[in-house]
Design an enzyme around this catalytic site. Sequence first.
Site, PDB file in Angstrom:
ATOM      1  CE  LYS B  79      22.458  22.681  11.225  1.00  0.00           C
ATOM      2  NZ  LYS B  79      21.654  21.498  11.627  1.00  0.00           N
ATOM      3  CB  SER B 154      18.208  23.171  12.181  1.00  0.00           C
ATOM      4  OG  SER B 154      19.124  22.103  12.357  1.00  0.00           O
ATOM      5  CB  SER B 178      18.505  19.158  11.598  1.00  0.00           C
ATOM      6  OG  SER B 178      17.697  19.783  12.555  1.00  0.00           O
TER       7      SER B 178
END
Lengths: 728, 483
Positions: B79, B154, B178
Amino acid sequence: MNQADSIETLPWRERAFCGRLSPSDIGQEIVLMGWVDAIRDHGNLLFIHLRDTSGIVQVVFDPQRSPADYRKASLLREEFVVQVAGRVVQRRPGTENPNLVTGEIEVAAGKLVVLSEARPLPFPISEKAMVFGEELHASPDKVDEDLRLRYRYLDIRRPSVQEILKTRYILLKTIRDALHEQGFIEVETPILTRSTPEGARDYLVPSRLHRGKFYSLPQSPQLFKQLLMVGGIDRYFQIARCFRDEDLRPNRQPEFSQLDLEAAFIDETFIYEVVEEVVCRMFSVAGIALRRPFPRMTYENAMARYGTDKPDLRFGMEFHDLTQDLRSTGYDVFQRIIRDGGRIKGFSVKAGSRALSKNVLQNDYAQGLVPALGGRGMTWMKMIDGRLQSNVAQFFREEELHTIARRLEAQDGDVIVMIADVSTPLVNKVLCSLRLDMARRLGMIDQSLFQPLWVTHFPLFELKEEGIGSKHHPFTMPEQTDFDPTDREQLLMLHSRAYDLVINGEECGGGSIRIHRMEIQQKIFAALGLTQAEAETKFGFFLKALQYGTPPHGGLALGIDRLLALILGLSSIREGIAFPKNRSAACPLTQAPAEADPAQLRELGLAGKVTASAETTASQPTPVAGRPAAARGTISREEVLHVARLSRLQLDKADVECFQHDLAAVLDYVNALAELDIENVEPMSHVLEIKNVWREDVAASTEDPSALLAAAPESEQGYYKVPKILES
Amino acid sequence: MAACDLSAMQLASLLRRGEISARQITTSVLERIEQREESLNAFITVTPEQALDQADRADARFRAGRPLSMLDGIPFVAKDNLCTRGIKTTCGSRILENYVPSYDATAVRRMLDQGAVLVGKTNMDEFAMGSSTENSAFGPTRNPHDPQRVPGGSSGGSAAAVAAGETVLALGSDTGGSIRLPAAFCGVVGLKPTYGRVSRYGLVSYASSLDQVGTLARTVMDCAWMLKAVCGHDHRDSTSADLPIPDFPSTLGNGIHGLRIGLPHDYFVEGLDPSVAARIREAADVLAECGARLVDTRLPNARHAISTYYLIATAEASSNLARYDGVRYGLRQAKPSGDMIQMIQATRSAGFGREVKRRIMLGSYVLSAGYYDAYYLKAQKVRRLIKADFDRVFEKVDCIVAPASPCLPFALGEKTAEPLQMYLVDVFTVSANLVGLPALSLNCGTLDGLPVGFQVMGRPFDEETVLRVGHVYEQAQVESTRE
């Protein structure tokens, strides 16, 4: 086969009841219908406990007697519904079960019919072991309450629950019988009515035919029962269902039953007599005898002696005022409080010395309960060898200690407790809690005792935030009517003709003699600061009725759910209600309250209004009951700009408006946290215990400065470069 | 089936048998990226040259018979809030658009040390603030199962990449769900380990008491191997736990006979899509058939989790994001005549997106004078109540099965107008962060072609049980499809 043959006919005329079988029935051929309570398979014999509304009897299936029925019986599971024919027989010696009323006999089974099958149970229902002396495998009392409520129909099958519901019925019947004998009649009043003076906690019902208007569910039939008096119904009562959308409290139900009664041409003594008769007969259903007449105590007296308007009189520990006695004390804590107009009160705990160690008094009370209630301290002493002793005793003169001991009737082995504060209500509140807590700790409360009490002569008004308010409701008759409605001091001194029935420190009911003359009612409204127009809009219809010849009247309401719980010793009022709401005011069985069908909302003209908030609550796990549908909190432009400055952000006009809306929406949502009692909860900033982390202080290579500087937006000669910091 | 669609463990065994090379695997992944990336936008940065170079080195190790680990030669992504030395790390934000870290995050470093091949940095909600990956400064990521819908957030880029075969493994971060929400929305496995299990060094901070680095993969087994690789004490993160590391993969096969699994009554209430609820109950029934005992449990304060989370997370965020001032790294906007304050304000106003600003504002508000007690302190107290709920439940059960999301993947733009609506999507996931528990999100079938996920939450530092339950469920599903 013709039509009639295919209908399942049941031998209801011949049906015998399990719990009513006795040795006198031995030899009888009978038919039973009921539920399989428990099963025990001996391999050669199969035993079941068969349960119906009357009780349980053991049924034995013997392959010798009927192989087909025995095979059928071996497929039985708990809570199957069956019909069994058989013969009542004596149990073999040594196999009797004294747990069962029918434990001396059993039924030798013949034909077995399974009427319906049951799925596996979410919790055990059986309450009776099949073998005497054997423990039940699982007690239904350990089952989570919400699970029980979700399957309440199974829970109700349990004999102990059935017993409660039957007793409830008997109590209601007792009430009706007793009042009927006194010439009362039961009259039903409407459930769909209009919002009452207490309005704020009403449940509202939208009207389909009158768009935008609402009925409300009654919090009590107060005005209607008074109208019945105007209407000449001399003695009225009703087992009334009432509704209150209150904040969550453990022993509250959104709907509850009360005995509501009212009578004309009477005074307080009539109400006392009638209610004492009813209450005594209710308690006698459970074999409890109450002494009549019930004692009475004025509100002032109750507050002075017990610090509460609902004292528990099952034990002593009465308070005494020591303010006068200690007027010239050398103990400067007390001296200061007396000088500031405060009060010192105390009580003695008989033989409390042993259970109330110095540690307990200091940690649990002086530094625990007392400060939690807002008290600033607790003074305690022990009576040893005829002298009061403690680490503060030295500050008191000898004769003061004597006076305290005498006033509080302290004897050797007693502990005395004193609270001093400038606020008398606080002194009372703290002492009241101490008294109850110490009595419980010392086991001074006789649980088999029931001590009723009438509390009378309440203040008519009390001081509320927004001014003067009625202590009970504005229709309560004052003791004197020649008062000046503008004289606040005088108003606060007035007493009302209201009375509460208290049993074991719990308020079980209350009522009053009502105002029956318009001019007195108007004076009350004037005292409350209500204009004529306001009174007119609030209860115009009622005031009008008052002017058409109203008899003197009064009445009372008793909480039935609470009384039932008291009489049967139930752990909560929910136990005594067939289909109660849980602690969150929701019904796990039906999942009420639930969202409404949008089409229905549209038809009620609520679609526009409700969808906005329905959207926000829709994805919320549990709607917070009792949360006021208050207007959304707002955040001003200035606040948004202030927070932006703190955040080092510049906002344009659109941003400001957007954030005004968004912040308000989120803060409005999080305000649901207000329902939690978190006063004594420690804040938690981290899931791991915070601790300082130490490491060896050793030199190590650091990041290459040029690598770090490479990321800088602007640098110069190995430094970060920034605009000027000092103002020019 | 292409190599990029296999699980890491399948690929590991092919590599060991010499039936495939790391280069072939990486090439397969890169080709898939080529095909799908235009529509998915799961990546912010793809690093094909470095990846192929690493793959070749892995192949050399295999040829020498000395692979570094089970993950050697397996592609992974990180990420874009995990720092990568020499590779842009944007956090999905304009303010870090050109930021190139000079160090690796510990989790990334440990994956690289195991021989795993980094193929790129994945898209995310800016500073991990969002539940749909629509808040990225570099455009939204789309759900591989239906490009009209969001992948969750996210870590939406990581989850979408795993689901689409654009990688085999992925690192993500989970502050309020997330990892677990996108895993559920994309139909992959996501694990948020216990707070403190994985070092946060090099993870760009959002809410420090809640942030945790975790893993996404196609199987529970892959997650277990990844967790084993990245977890453990790190002297650079003082909150990383100094505890022995269990051999997660080896205990997966132990079964769940007699395990007590709690079903929190307070999660199966209105607000939860009934068809989703039914799927999760079916999943629980599967676990019961595998020998677990289902226990009804209560988490009475669960309904306060969202309020508590958004007060605490935004407060911590407003403090953490104070560092973006345009001085040491990232964007700088300044008027030549302006002073320092002007520069900071201009930089932050231009660099942060609207959701980040909203959360900084909310956090500053609840920490500001006069509101601290009413909001932040209260939230900290409720956080303790929520923890007490879980402590009580874990006295009676070994883990909890719960929904991962109240709804199915929603359409792009569906929840962007009302931030609160977006926040409520996290209703079932935030508690694990508030309490620091390990939680696994995995797929339990589809509804209308969209994946449905559920969560298994465990006691702190008991990832073993959580993974074991997930593995048993996964195996049971494989069995039932075989039948």
